[in-house]
Write a protein that holds these residues in place. Structure first.
Motif, PDB file in Angstrom:
ATOM      1  N   PHE A 108      22.868 -71.848  13.760  1.00 49.47           N
ATOM      2  CA  PHE A 108      23.448 -72.007  15.101  1.00 49.47           C
ATOM      3  C   PHE A 108      23.857 -73.469  15.325  1.00 49.47           C
ATOM      4  N   LYS A 109      22.976 -74.359  14.881  1.00 47.77           N
ATOM      5  CA  LYS A 109      23.223 -75.785  15.059  1.00 47.77           C
ATOM      6  C   LYS A 109      24.489 -76.202  14.310  1.00 47.77           C
ATOM      7  N   PHE A 110      24.584 -75.799  13.034  1.00 48.21           N
ATOM      8  CA  PHE A 110      25.727 -76.224  12.217  1.00 48.21           C
ATOM      9  C   PHE A 110      27.031 -75.638  12.729  1.00 48.21           C
ATOM     10  N   ILE A 111      26.992 -74.367  13.094  1.00 47.88           N
ATOM     11  CA  ILE A 111      28.225 -73.722  13.569  1.00 47.88           C
ATOM     12  C   ILE A 111      28.700 -74.389  14.864  1.00 47.88           C
ATOM     13  N   THR A 112      27.768 -74.618  15.797  1.00 45.59           N
ATOM     14  CA  THR A 112      28.179 -75.193  17.082  1.00 45.59           C
ATOM     15  C   THR A 112      28.682 -76.632  16.903  1.00 45.59           C
ATOM     16  N   ILE A 113      27.992 -77.412  16.056  1.00 47.40           N
ATOM     17  CA  ILE A 113      28.450 -78.801  15.842  1.00 47.40           C
ATOM     18  C   ILE A 113      29.844 -78.774  15.201  1.00 47.40           C
ATOM     19  N   GLY A 114      30.041 -77.864  14.241  1.00 47.81           N
ATOM     20  CA  GLY A 114      31.329 -77.739  13.558  1.00 47.81           C
ATOM     21  C   GLY A 114      32.451 -77.427  14.541  1.00 47.81           C
ATOM     22  N   ILE A 115      32.211 -76.437  15.405  1.00 47.99           N
ATOM     23  CA  ILE A 115      33.251 -76.042  16.372  1.00 47.99           C
ATOM     24  C   ILE A 115      33.533 -77.189  17.353  1.00 47.99           C
ATOM     25  N   LEU A 116      32.448 -77.858  17.803  1.00 49.16           N
ATOM     26  CA  LEU A 116      32.613 -78.975  18.735  1.00 49.16           C
ATOM     27  C   LEU A 116      33.469 -80.076  18.116  1.00 49.16           C
ATOM     28  N   LEU A 117      33.166 -80.430  16.841  1.00 43.55           N
ATOM     29  CA  LEU A 117      33.917 -81.500  16.170  1.00 43.55           C
ATOM     30  C   LEU A 117      35.387 -81.114  16.035  1.00 43.55           C
ATOM     31  N   MET A 118      35.631 -79.841  15.697  1.00 43.71           N
ATOM     32  CA  MET A 118      37.021 -79.394  15.543  1.00 43.71           C
ATOM     33  C   MET A 118      37.760 -79.479  16.878  1.00 43.71           C
ATOM     34  N   ALA A 119      37.041 -79.075  17.959  1.00 48.78           N
ATOM     35  CA  ALA A 119      37.679 -79.115  19.277  1.00 48.78           C
ATOM     36  C   ALA A 119      38.031 -80.553  19.659  1.00 48.78           C
ATOM     37  N   PHE A 120      37.090 -81.471  19.426  1.00 52.62           N
ATOM     38  CA  PHE A 120      37.359 -82.875  19.773  1.00 52.62           C
ATOM     39  C   PHE A 120      38.490 -83.443  18.922  1.00 52.62           C
ATOM     40  N   ALA A 121      38.496 -83.060  17.626  1.00 50.33           N
ATOM     41  CA  ALA A 121      39.566 -83.536  16.741  1.00 50.33           C
ATOM     42  C   ALA A 121      40.912 -83.040  17.280  1.00 50.33           C
ATOM     43  N   GLY A 122      40.967 -81.768  17.667  1.00 48.96           N
ATOM     44  CA  GLY A 122      42.201 -81.198  18.210  1.00 48.96           C
ATOM     45  C   GLY A 122      42.654 -81.948  19.457  1.00 48.96           C
ATOM     46  N   ILE A 123      41.678 -82.247  20.330  1.00 42.30           N
ATOM     47  CA  ILE A 123      42.010 -82.931  21.582  1.00 42.30           C
ATOM     48  C   ILE A 123      42.526 -84.350  21.290  1.00 42.30           C
ATOM     49  N   ILE A 124      41.871 -85.031  20.338  1.00 39.20           N
ATOM     50  CA  ILE A 124      42.287 -86.411  20.013  1.00 39.20           C
ATOM     51  C   ILE A 124      43.725 -86.417  19.472  1.00 39.20           C
ATOM     52  N   VAL A 125      44.025 -85.473  18.572  1.00 38.75           N
ATOM     53  CA  VAL A 125      45.380 -85.391  18.014  1.00 38.75           C
ATOM     54  C   VAL A 125      46.377 -85.117  19.141  1.00 38.75           C
ATOM     55  N   HIS A 126      46.013 -84.182  20.035  1.00 32.12           N
ATOM     56  CA  HIS A 126      46.908 -83.820  21.139  1.00 32.12           C
ATOM     57  C   HIS A 126      47.145 -85.018  22.048  1.00 32.12           C
ATOM     58  N   VAL A 127      46.066 -85.758  22.354  1.00 30.90           N
ATOM     59  CA  VAL A 127      46.193 -86.942  23.211  1.00 30.90           C
ATOM     60  C   VAL A 127      47.115 -87.957  22.537  1.00 30.90           C
ATOM     61  N   ALA A 128      46.951 -88.131  21.216  1.00 31.16           N
ATOM     62  CA  ALA A 128      47.783 -89.082  20.475  1.00 31.16           C
ATOM     63  C   ALA A 128      49.258 -88.702  20.616  1.00 31.16           C
ATOM     64  N   PHE A 129      49.554 -87.421  20.448  1.00 34.12           N
ATOM     65  CA  PHE A 129      50.949 -86.975  20.570  1.00 34.12           C
ATOM     66  C   PHE A 129      51.473 -87.187  21.996  1.00 34.12           C
ATOM     67  N   ARG A 130      50.579 -86.964  22.976  1.00 42.71           N
ATOM     68  CA  ARG A 130      51.004 -87.130  24.370  1.00 42.71           C
ATOM     69  C   ARG A 130      51.329 -88.597  24.654  1.00 42.71           C
ATOM     70  N   ILE A 131      50.529 -89.485  24.041  1.00 45.12           N
ATOM     71  CA  ILE A 131      50.773 -90.916  24.267  1.00 45.12           C
ATOM     72  C   ILE A 131      52.108 -91.303  23.622  1.00 45.12           C
ATOM     73  N   ILE A 132      52.309 -90.802  22.368  1.00 44.44           N
ATOM     74  CA  ILE A 132      53.551 -91.125  21.653  1.00 44.44           C
ATOM     75  C   ILE A 132      54.761 -90.607  22.442  1.00 44.44           C
ATOM     76  N   HIS A 133      54.659 -89.372  22.932  1.00 40.59           N
ATOM     77  CA  HIS A 133      55.798 -88.764  23.626  1.00 40.59           C
ATOM     78  C   HIS A 133      55.786 -89.013  25.131  1.00 40.59           C
ATOM     79  N   LYS A 134      54.832 -89.839  25.573  1.00 39.39           N
ATOM     80  CA  LYS A 134      54.692 -90.187  26.997  1.00 39.39           C
ATOM     81  C   LYS A 134      54.686 -88.950  27.892  1.00 39.39           C
ATOM     82  N   LYS A 135      53.819 -87.997  27.576  1.00 37.13           N
ATOM     83  CA  LYS A 135      53.750 -86.754  28.362  1.00 37.13           C
ATOM     84  C   LYS A 135      52.544 -86.769  29.271  1.00 37.13           C
TER      85      LYS A 135
END
Lengths: 314, 206
Positions: free
Chosen positions: A287-314
């Motif tokens: 349970f611990k590994f699965i939840t940490i894995g999903i959390l990290l993936m979600a944060f990675a996705g958000i960071i990439v999305h934020v980066a694109f938003r900054i680049i495209h000024k959205k």
């Protein structure tokens, strides 16, 4: 027709019980049968010399032996007179016999290499530090808790936590919920178990899942069960002692090899061993590994999305 | 670019939403502490459990506000799922978030009086409000009264399984919270949606 089947099955069941009972009784030592003629019944017959009549009387319930329980106990191979005086063979029994000093556990088990792994000497040492010894001294014998007639090594032989808890707590409650027996060890009023534990959340559930001694004894790592039962002031009252990753229960209730050995099997052990649930102590690595894995993936996705938003000024 | 406002979030919904949000945050933090048995001088385990229990009861009562409010004030119509083509709609909306919005495309499902949620919102809100939250409340009530739980399921404690289920749902809610809060920053500007949940007005920017 249904009735007939039911009748037949009831008769067969009854016959089975009778055969089973006879088979069990057959294992009883032959010389015990004379004693059990009276001591396994609720009444006995006595010849009254004064009236010249045979009188039927009630047996003291504490002197009645449950033969089934006796035969399933660890001392089932013994004759009554191995521990009780041979003079009991005369009937009516001599009154003086009630003052006969009974053998204690250490009289047989002490210093015997055969029983070394039970560590009786260490148990005795621990017991002498306990509140039981302080209150009643040597009069508080082993058999106050461990009924030598029926004693079974449930904690060592059972792999079910619930069974271990139930049999263990029954030993404490034999006196702690029985005012008459409790008064043998002192003149204090018997505390009402539910009242004194009312601070404990879900105390009924705690009683079914945890042994009294898990909170009321001093921890001793060398012994399977510490016999140093302490005064109530020293009992565990801090929830986190058990409800944490390094739960105290791992060193006590869950310590026994038969439970512990299955605990180390890793991933799947979760679904084999968790007969009891302790908040904070039962952790599931998967349970611990699965939840940490999903959390990290979600944060990675958000960071990439934020980066694109900054680049495209959205 | 036309600008208009819609009063999407009436007062009762805003109150429900804030109470719900506060409860969820408290429950996730205390639930995490309980699950991992984290304790210290200032975080007494017993208090954490009590805090979690009381907050859970408030959340459950607040859920009734949401459920009955939706029926009484007609908010439930925004949650009605259309089965046909649901996957395509979700994919289109996801594509917009992943690529379209950076290429300057218009949202595929612009919001208006009749469409309060885009397909992704509708899907996630529907399942979190009508499946996950009721299940977490029911399993939570069961853990408050553990005697109603089946004692053992194939040699595994029923309470243990319920607790694991409850914790799993709690994690799904945590994931929802993270994505929900992040997605809320995608609007006319990053803080517009946060203003909307306070004043009730949703500003359209297209």
């Amino acid at each position: 027709m249904v009735y007939l089947y039911r009748k037949i099955s009831i008769i067969l069941l009854f016959a089975g019980i009778c055969v089973g009972a006879t088979a069990q009784m057959a294992a009883m030592k032959e010389d015990n049968k004379t004693c059990l003629d009276c001591h396994s019944r609720q009444t006995y017959t006595l010849h009254n010399d004064w009236t010249g009549q045979d009188e039927r009387r009630l047996m003291n319930p504490y002197f009645v032996i449950d033969t089934m329980q006796y035969l399933s106990g660890v001392h089932n191979g013994f004759s009554c007179i191995d521990c009780h005086s041979m003079d009991y063979e005369t009937y009516p029994h001599n009154n003086e016999l009630k003052f006969e000093p009974m053998a204690t556990c250490l009289d047989c088990h002490g210093g015997d290499p055969h029983y070394e792994h039970f560590q009786f000497e260490l148990i005795e040492e621990e017991f002498q530090k306990s509140i039981h010894f302080q209150r009643a001294g040597d009069l508080f014998t082993c058999n106050k808790c461990h009924n030598q007639h029926y004693y079974r090594t449930t904690a060592r032989s059972s792999s079910r936590v619930a069974d271990i808890v139930a049999s263990d707590n029954a030993m404490c409650l034999a006196c702690h919920s029985n005012a008459a027996k409790f008064s043998l060890a002192g003149s204090r009023d018997i505390p009402v178990i539910n009242e004194v534990h009312s601070w404990l959340p879900n105390h009924e559930l705690h009683f079914r899942s945890v042994r009294c001694i898990d909170c009321h004894t001093a921890f001793n790592d060398d012994l399977m069960v510490s016999h140093n039962i302490q005064a109530k002031e020293h009992a565990v009252k801090n929830c986190a002692e058990c409800h944490s990753a390094n739960s105290m229960l791992r060193a006590s209730l869950y310590k026994y090899e038969n439970i512990q050995s299955r605990q180390d099997k890793g991933f799947l052990s979760v679904f084999q061993t968790n007969q009891a649930y302790v908040i904070g102590a039962n952790q599931v690595p998967a349970f611990k590994f699965i939840t940490i894995g999903i959390l990290l993936m979600a944060f990675a996705g958000i960071i990439v999305h934020v980066a694109f938003r900054i680049i495209h000024k959205k | 670019m036309s600008e208009s406002k819609i009063y999407f979030y009436p007062l009762w919904l805003r109150i429900w939403h804030s109470v719900n949000a506060l409860c969820i945050i408290v429950l996730i933090i205390t639930g995490f502490l309980m699950h991992y048995g984290i304790h210290g001088k200032f975080i007494n385990f017993y208090l954490i459990v009590r805090f979690h229990n009381y907050t859970g009861v408030i959340l459950a009562l607040n859920y009734l506000v949401f459920f009955s409010g939706n029926i009484v004030f007609g908010n439930k119509k925004f949650y009605r799922l259309k089965i046909k083509g649901w996957l395509q709609r979700i994919i289109r909306q996801s594509e917009y978030y992943a690529f379209g919005m950076f290429k300057g495309q218009q949202p595929p499902f612009p919001l208006n009086e009749k469409r309060k949620f885009n397909p992704l919102q509708k899907f996630s809100y529907f399942f979190s409000m009508y499946l996950i939250l009721p299940l977490v409340i029911i399993s939570g009530i069961a853990l408050l009264y553990p005697e109603i739980i089946v004692e053992e399921v194939y040699d595994v404690s029923g309470v243990f399984l319920t607790a694991l289920f409850h914790a799993g749902l709690g994690f799904i809610i945590l994931m929802f919270l993270i994505v929900h809060v992040y997605a809320a920053s995608i609007g006319k500007n990053p803080i517009q949606n946060f203003k909307s949940i306070i004043n009730g007005w949703h500003e359209l920017s297209h």
